[in-house]
Design a protein around this motif. Structure first.
Motif, short mmCIF file in Angstrom:
data_model
loop_
_atom_site.label_atom_id
_atom_site.label_comp_id
_atom_site.label_asym_id
_atom_site.label_seq_id
_atom_site.Cartn_x
_atom_site.Cartn_y
_atom_site.Cartn_z
N GLU A 410 59.02 40.55 -35.50
CA GLU A 410 59.34 41.29 -34.30
C GLU A 410 59.62 40.19 -33.08
O GLU A 410 58.43 39.44 -32.80
CB GLU A 410 58.46 42.44 -33.82
CG GLU A 410 58.54 43.71 -34.73
CD GLU A 410 57.78 44.98 -34.42
OE1 GLU A 410 57.67 44.92 -33.28
OE2 GLU A 410 58.26 45.81 -35.09
N VAL A 411 60.43 39.84 -32.36
CA VAL A 411 60.62 38.58 -31.83
C VAL A 411 60.70 38.81 -30.13
O VAL A 411 61.52 39.69 -29.80
CB VAL A 411 62.09 38.02 -32.34
CG1 VAL A 411 62.16 36.60 -31.26
CG2 VAL A 411 61.93 37.44 -33.74
N GLU A 412 60.01 38.12 -29.28
CA GLU A 412 60.32 38.14 -27.96
C GLU A 412 60.80 36.78 -27.53
O GLU A 412 60.18 35.70 -28.09
CB GLU A 412 59.07 38.59 -27.11
CG GLU A 412 59.57 38.44 -25.64
CD GLU A 412 58.28 39.01 -25.02
OE1 GLU A 412 58.03 38.53 -23.85
OE2 GLU A 412 57.67 40.18 -25.23
N ILE A 413 61.78 36.56 -26.82
CA ILE A 413 62.28 35.33 -26.25
C ILE A 413 62.45 35.45 -24.76
O ILE A 413 62.85 36.47 -24.25
CB ILE A 413 63.72 34.89 -26.86
CG1 ILE A 413 63.78 35.02 -28.23
CG2 ILE A 413 64.14 33.52 -26.15
CD1 ILE A 413 65.09 34.13 -28.86
N THR A 472 64.16 35.90 -17.98
CA THR A 472 64.50 36.99 -18.63
C THR A 472 63.80 37.15 -20.04
O THR A 472 63.76 36.28 -20.63
CB THR A 472 66.12 37.14 -18.85
OG1 THR A 472 66.86 37.10 -17.53
CG2 THR A 472 66.56 38.41 -19.64
N ALA A 473 63.35 38.27 -20.40
CA ALA A 473 62.61 38.46 -21.63
C ALA A 473 63.40 39.76 -22.40
O ALA A 473 63.72 40.75 -21.80
CB ALA A 473 61.14 39.13 -21.42
N ILE A 474 63.61 39.13 -23.66
CA ILE A 474 64.41 39.89 -24.55
C ILE A 474 63.43 40.20 -25.91
O ILE A 474 62.84 39.25 -26.32
CB ILE A 474 65.89 39.25 -24.75
CG1 ILE A 474 65.64 38.27 -25.63
CG2 ILE A 474 66.78 39.17 -23.64
CD1 ILE A 474 66.93 37.68 -26.55
N ARG A 475 63.87 41.07 -26.61
CA ARG A 475 63.13 41.61 -27.83
C ARG A 475 64.17 42.25 -28.74
O ARG A 475 65.37 42.98 -28.64
CB ARG A 475 62.14 42.82 -27.59
CG ARG A 475 60.82 42.14 -26.74
CD ARG A 475 59.78 43.39 -26.83
NE ARG A 475 58.46 42.63 -26.27
CZ ARG A 475 57.43 43.57 -25.76
NH1 ARG A 475 57.51 44.91 -26.26
NH2 ARG A 475 56.50 42.73 -25.39
#
Length: 527
Positions: A410-413, A472-475
């Motif tokens: 489970e990735v957060e960039i 900006t944070a994406i998952r």
């Protein structure tokens, strides 16, 4: 078309924009791409996840080598959960300027839209250049300078009446009073974000990047290169002519094309057809707050039929600084970048160097020396990213580093804009995935912002505008094994190295592994 540009252009089936592909959710499409142009080309199916099948994804020397002149490549396009408007485009050099077209993914059974409309129209915004776009970028990369600007914006191939030499041709659509129209808007432009509006009409945004949104009533859109939006327009005004207007959003001191393009939204019926159409009011070219205020209002539909499944147990946290850089001019050469330097761009201070053979084929066949697995999870050093960076060097490390991710992580960039060079909004696009945009803001990211994330109904998209000097944070869940390109969708930045590659590993089960390659991939000279 613009009559001062008498030149040949690369197109598909002689059309600009190219032909529309229509399919239903879950279909598999086979497209035979035959290249009779003067140089190699690749085609990417933008927003199609291509589950377990990166072989047809298309970016040049990432998942395939270019299709040579006078040869063909049968591409398999695997639709799964996508529903709505996507698009296809060339993904080699700057050929996507004229090689692009819509992909319309209809619901199964055609009728299961979560909204009602009477008629639908596809609108493709593009940029038109006075010279061959491959020649433009080849020359810019050779000199280190800025590539030519486009000379016009077009709506469905027509530049409209704001240009002195377009033969008066403009896109127009005839509508009936009291109906609702679905506009499928695709931004295929190269280097500028756009505002859009129709005079005296409200817009209701109901979908984006092949997924549904909670209906958002607005009087304008802000759409970046790479994005698509599904928009409802109800014809509730008095019969007449109304302008549709695309106007660039320019929040940088980099050279930009500040033209606008117009089309006509005209009612059927009897009225004075010679009266001047009403003009919409749009935010000004540099209106960063209106651009941001539109984007942060977007929410996933998150209904029983279209659930949001936002990852909440993050096992991999990645921070990526996004910068425009400069490289020193090579010895004994004259360069046309700032102060005689070479334009460059980077992610985590690494300016991506595209290899001469395909990374996917090197990965699949265990070929060493094509890329290395050391793209860092954090910037190499911490500084005030959005403050005064004049004391820091602007040189990035040129390399082919890729980001290795385990299956099902489970990735957060967190994308962090920086104030190097000509800072601006960067539309970041990830192949092979859509992602949830859980947070966005100005300035430097702080861990304290995590508690303010939207993990209930964030938009589920494939291209997100990173605010100028913001974050900006994406998952996403890394459940699509393969080699997937991630890059800025402003073409000049991608050409300068604002890219990287995610290699997502395979799971233990058969249905968690990449499918084998097709029999005939385009040849790579180094393989």
């Amino acid at each position: 078309m613009l009559c001062e540009t008498n030149r040949t252009v690369l197109t598909v089936n002689g059309l600009f924009p190219g032909p529309e592909i229509r399919a239903h959710k879950g279909d598999t499409i086979y497209v035979n791409v035959t290249n009779i142009g003067p140089y190699g080309v690749t085609i990417h199916w933008h927003g199609v996840r291509q589950i377990r099948y990166p072989w047809s994804d298309g970016p040049e020397n990432i998942t395939q080598c270019p299709i040579p002149t006078n040869s063909s490549f049968l591409q398999k396009v695997i639709l799964t959960e996508e529903e709505g408007t996507l698009w296809w485009h060339a993904h080699s050099d700057w050929t996507r300027a004229t090689v692009h077209g819509p992909i319309i993914v209809l619901p199964v059974g055609d009728t299961n839209y979560p909204y009602k409309f009477d008629e639908q129209h596809t609108i493709v915004i593009a940029e038109w250049y006075a010279r061959d776009t491959k020649a433009i970028i080849d020359e810019a990369l050779a000199t280190g300078g800025d590539p030519d600007l486009s000379v016009a914006y077009t709506i469905n191939g027509q530049p409209g009446d704001t240009y002195p030499c377009s033969n008066g041709l403009m896109y127009n659509i005839t509508v009936m009073q009291g109906k609702t129209y679905l506009f499928r808007i695709i931004h295929s432009g190269m280097n500028e974000e756009m505002f859009f509006s129709i005079a005296k009409h409200n817009l209701t945004v109901v979908g984006m990047d092949g997924a549904y949104l909670k209906p958002l009533k607005t009087n304008y859109l802000m759409i970046t290169p790479g994005q698509t939006m599904d928009v409802l327009v109800t014809t509730n005004q008095r019969p007449g002519h109304y302008y549709m207007l695309f106007s660039p959003f320019v929040d940088t001191n980099a050279p930009s094309n500040e033209n606008v393009t117009r089309g006509i939204f005209q009612y059927s019926g009897s009225y004075n057809h010679s009266e001047t159409p009403a003009l919409p009011e749009l935010p000004g070219f540099t209106n960063k707050s209106d651009a941001g205020n539109f984007t942060i209002q977007l929410r996933s539909l998150n209904s029983k039929e279209h659930l949001s499944t936002v990852p909440t147990k993050i096992t991999r946290n990645i921070t990526i600084t996004v910068s425009v850089n400069q490289q020193p001019c090579p010895t004994n050469k004259t360069c046309l970048g700032p102060q005689g330097s070479v334009h460059s761009a980077s992610l985590n201070n690494i300016s991506f160097s595209t290899p001469s053979i395909s990374i996917l084929q090197a990965y699949y066949n265990n070929i060493n020396g094509v890329y290395n697995k050391t793209f860092p999870d954090k910037p190499p050093f911490v500084f005030d990213y959005t403050g005064n960076v004049s004391a820091l060097g602007e040189v990035a490390f040129v390399s082919t580093k890729v980001l290795m991710i385990k299956y099902n992580e489970e990735v957060e960039i967190r994308f962090q804009g920086t104030n190097f060079g000509a800072a601006e909004n960067h539309p970041m696009h990830l192949h092979g995935y859509s992602f949830y945009v859980v947070g966005m803001g100005d300035g430097n990211f702080s861990d304290s912002y995590v508690s303010q994330y939207n993990t209930v109904d964030p938009p589920y998209i494939n291209t997100v505008g990173l605010p100028k000097n913001g974050w900006t944070a994406i998952r996403f869940k890394a459940n699509n094994p393969g080699v997937w390109f991630m890059h800025c969708h402003l073409e000049r930045h991608a050409s300068w190295g604002m890219d990287t590659v995610l290699i997502v590993g395979e799971g233990p089960n058969k249905d968690q592994k990449m499918l084998p390659p097709p029999q005939h991939m385009p040849p790579c000279s180094g393989l």
